[in-house]
Design a protein around this motif. Structure first.
Motif, PDB file in Angstrom:
ATOM      1  N   GLY A   1       0.771  -1.222   0.000  1.00  0.00           N
ATOM      2  CA  GLY A   1       0.000   0.000   0.000  1.00  0.00           C
ATOM      3  C   GLY A   1       0.805   1.276   0.000  1.00  0.00           C
ATOM      4  O   GLY A   1       0.425   2.267  -0.640  1.00  0.00           O
ATOM      5  N   ASP A   2       1.930   1.286   0.720  1.00  0.00           N
ATOM      6  CA  ASP A   2       2.776   2.494   0.730  1.00  0.00           C
ATOM      7  C   ASP A   2       4.130   2.247   0.084  1.00  0.00           C
ATOM      8  O   ASP A   2       5.044   3.066   0.210  1.00  0.00           O
ATOM      9  CB  ASP A   2       2.933   3.044   2.144  1.00  0.00           C
ATOM     10  N   ALA A   3       4.260   1.128  -0.627  1.00  0.00           N
ATOM     11  CA  ALA A   3       5.416   0.815  -1.490  1.00  0.00           C
ATOM     12  C   ALA A   3       6.741   0.734  -0.750  1.00  0.00           C
ATOM     13  O   ALA A   3       7.789   0.967  -1.339  1.00  0.00           O
ATOM     14  CB  ALA A   3       5.519   1.826  -2.639  1.00  0.00           C
ATOM     15  N   ASP A   4       6.715   0.364   0.527  1.00  0.00           N
ATOM     16  CA  ASP A   4       7.994   0.111   1.196  1.00  0.00           C
ATOM     17  C   ASP A   4       8.320  -1.382   1.251  1.00  0.00           C
ATOM     18  O   ASP A   4       9.402  -1.768   1.689  1.00  0.00           O
ATOM     19  CB  ASP A   4       8.043   0.745   2.591  1.00  0.00           C
ATOM     20  N   ARG A   5       7.392  -2.224   0.792  1.00  0.00           N
ATOM     21  CA  ARG A   5       7.634  -3.664   0.726  1.00  0.00           C
ATOM     22  C   ARG A   5       7.539  -4.132  -0.722  1.00  0.00           C
ATOM     23  O   ARG A   5       6.857  -3.518  -1.537  1.00  0.00           O
ATOM     24  CB  ARG A   5       6.601  -4.433   1.561  1.00  0.00           C
ATOM     25  N   VAL A   6       8.198  -5.238  -0.999  1.00  0.00           N
ATOM     26  CA  VAL A   6       8.189  -5.776  -2.360  1.00  0.00           C
ATOM     27  C   VAL A   6       7.789  -7.249  -2.326  1.00  0.00           C
ATOM     28  O   VAL A   6       8.129  -7.993  -1.396  1.00  0.00           O
ATOM     29  CB  VAL A   6       9.573  -5.609  -3.036  1.00  0.00           C
ATOM     30  N   GLY A   7       7.023  -7.645  -3.325  1.00  0.00           N
ATOM     31  CA  GLY A   7       6.731  -9.045  -3.573  1.00  0.00           C
ATOM     32  C   GLY A   7       7.146  -9.375  -4.998  1.00  0.00           C
ATOM     33  O   GLY A   7       7.302  -8.481  -5.833  1.00  0.00           O
ATOM     34  N   VAL A   8       7.324 -10.637  -5.305  1.00  0.00           N
ATOM     35  CA  VAL A   8       7.799 -11.047  -6.624  1.00  0.00           C
ATOM     36  C   VAL A   8       6.975 -12.232  -7.117  1.00  0.00           C
ATOM     37  O   VAL A   8       6.734 -13.187  -6.377  1.00  0.00           O
ATOM     38  CB  VAL A   8       9.296 -11.443  -6.594  1.00  0.00           C
ATOM     39  N   VAL A   9       6.541 -12.149  -8.379  1.00  0.00           N
ATOM     40  CA  VAL A   9       5.892 -13.275  -9.056  1.00  0.00           C
ATOM     41  C   VAL A   9       6.693 -13.555 -10.326  1.00  0.00           C
ATOM     42  O   VAL A   9       6.950 -12.653 -11.128  1.00  0.00           O
ATOM     43  CB  VAL A   9       4.425 -12.969  -9.399  1.00  0.00           C
ATOM     44  N   LEU A  10       7.084 -14.797 -10.506  1.00  0.00           N
ATOM     45  CA  LEU A  10       7.893 -15.182 -11.653  1.00  0.00           C
ATOM     46  C   LEU A  10       7.009 -15.563 -12.839  1.00  0.00           C
ATOM     47  O   LEU A  10       5.817 -15.843 -12.701  1.00  0.00           O
ATOM     48  CB  LEU A  10       8.792 -16.354 -11.295  1.00  0.00           C
ATOM     49  N   ALA A  11       7.620 -15.573 -14.016  1.00  0.00           N
ATOM     50  CA  ALA A  11       6.936 -16.028 -15.225  1.00  0.00           C
ATOM     51  C   ALA A  11       6.376 -17.428 -15.001  1.00  0.00           C
ATOM     52  O   ALA A  11       7.014 -18.275 -14.360  1.00  0.00           O
ATOM     53  CB  ALA A  11       7.906 -16.021 -16.395  1.00  0.00           C
ATOM     54  N   GLY A  12       5.164 -17.638 -15.498  1.00  0.00           N
ATOM     55  CA  GLY A  12       4.471 -18.891 -15.248  1.00  0.00           C
ATOM     56  C   GLY A  12       3.517 -18.798 -14.074  1.00  0.00           C
ATOM     57  O   GLY A  12       2.784 -19.733 -13.783  1.00  0.00           O
ATOM     58  N   GLY A  13       3.550 -17.642 -13.373  1.00  0.00           N
ATOM     59  CA  GLY A  13       2.642 -17.428 -12.251  1.00  0.00           C
ATOM     60  C   GLY A  13       3.095 -18.070 -10.964  1.00  0.00           C
ATOM     61  O   GLY A  13       2.283 -18.539 -10.164  1.00  0.00           O
ATOM     62  N   HIS A  14       4.410 -18.072 -10.710  1.00  0.00           N
ATOM     63  CA  HIS A  14       4.971 -18.685  -9.507  1.00  0.00           C
ATOM     64  C   HIS A  14       5.396 -17.607  -8.512  1.00  0.00           C
ATOM     65  O   HIS A  14       6.159 -16.695  -8.869  1.00  0.00           O
ATOM     66  CB  HIS A  14       6.163 -19.574  -9.864  1.00  0.00           C
TER      67      HIS A  14
END
Length: 353
Positions: A248-261
């Motif tokens: 919400g305030d862009a201080d955290r990051v998440g990652v999704v890889l190609a293929g939806g992983h």
């Protein structure tokens, strides 16, 4: 009688209209203003995210602090929390206050307080602000300045990112696509603005980029149960494409890889530590105790020290200010880089990934 206000890890949060009200905001503004004046006053920076009434609360906060004699600067928003932290340092301010409830459900709003370093306040500072909260405080309408620092912030990011490597990526992999899911939060549009700022022709697909007070029906926390839209968008993608997700305030990051992983925060932190080590950077890696042993094993293999702290980025900030730190991070996806800020930055983490 007003309810007692208790500050948590970095400030105060509550349900909008119940705990988080304009009456309580002015009480907190009065307390924070008194706290800053005790320490000599000066400048203070205010920002806000995309939550319901966040802009109005931020304007009221800046006006109250301005009436108390502080030089208040309001960032036209919504803005990410790391931009607020950057502005505190850029303006050499005595502190900052961010109107946000971060990754919490949309019915919440809050205040994060920053110290002059741009990092989270220390526990003893929180207790002092808490002690200064009055039973009630009148609305105050003082002067404040509107200060636009997005361009300076993007330029600061450009100095920390290997732009020639990104350019080679675009040339050697013309099909590469970077997805950015802002979850309706304050990071929306900023990666697009960054690539325009540096003149890079990377293909960017934005997901949930428009500000959305209800965060498109999920909590703005980049964990799998909130990322159905991102996982679906990446399912047909092929490497080396991937998605950066900011909270919400862009201080955290998440990652999704190609293929939806889903690529979890422990893995992302280890990849970034490894990357920076291979770049020739050295120092301790600082993590809270909820981060897995993957970093300890990486440190044992490569030869860097791993230091474990309690929960809360304020403890990692202390180590940043002591020096000799390579990277710091939390299990929640909050990752910081000491040469940038003593605070998390999900946008910079995404660019480095």
């Amino acid at each position: 009688m007003q309810r007692e206000i208790r500050l948590g890890t970095e400030g105060f949060r509550g349900i909008i209209g119940r705990e988080f009200t304009f009456a309580n905001l002015h009480r907190l503004a009065e307390a924070y203003g008194r706290y800053l004046l005790e320490r000599g006053g000066g400048r203070v920076v205010v920002g806000h995210d995309t939550r319901f009434q966040a802009q109005a609360f931020a304007q009221a906060l800046a006006a109250h602090l301005g009436q108390m004699g502080l030089e208040a600067h309001l960032l036209p928003g919504p803005v990410p929390t790391p931009l607020l932290s950057f502005a505190v340092r850029q303006l050499e301010a005595a502190g900052g206050a961010m109107v946000t409830a971060s990754h919490n459900p949309p019915e919440y709003l809050g205040l994060k307080f920053k110290d002059p370093s741009g990092g989270p306040i220390a526990p003893e500072e929180a207790r002092r602000i808490e002690a200064l909260v009055p039973e009630e405080a009148r609305e105050s309408q003082g002067p404040y300045r509107v200060s636009e620092l997005r361009g300076a912030y993007l330029e600061a990011l450009a100095q920390l990112v290997n732009l020639p490597a990104l350019e080679r990526l675009a040339q050697e992999h013309p099909g590469f696509t970077l997805f950015h899911d802002a979850m309706g939060g304050a990071g929306g549009g900023l990666l697009r603005r960054f690539f325009a700022h540096v003149g890079l022709p990377l293909r960017l697909v934005e997901l949930r980029a428009e500000p959305h007070p209800l965060f498109y029906g999920v909590n703005p926390e980049p964990i799998p149960r909130n990322l159905a839209a991102t996982l679906e968008a990446l399912a047909p993608a092929s490497p080396p494409s991937f998605a950066v997700v900011t909270d919400g305030d862009a201080d955290r990051v998440g990652v999704v890889l190609a293929g939806g992983h889903y690529f979890n925060p422990h893995q992302a932190l280890a990849v970034l530590a490894h990357h920076r080590f291979l770049q020739g950077r050295r120092g301790r890696v600082v993590k809270n105790f909820a981060v897995s042993w993957i970093l300890d094993r990486l440190g044992a293999r490569l030869g860097f020290e791993v230091q474990t702290t309690p929960i809360g980025f304020k403890w990692i900030k202390v180590e940043f200010l002591r020096g000799d730190v390579l990277i710091g991070g939390e299990e929640s996806g909050g990752i910081g880089f000491p040469e940038h800020l003593p605070e998390r930055d999900g946008l910079l983490a995404g660019l480095l990934l």
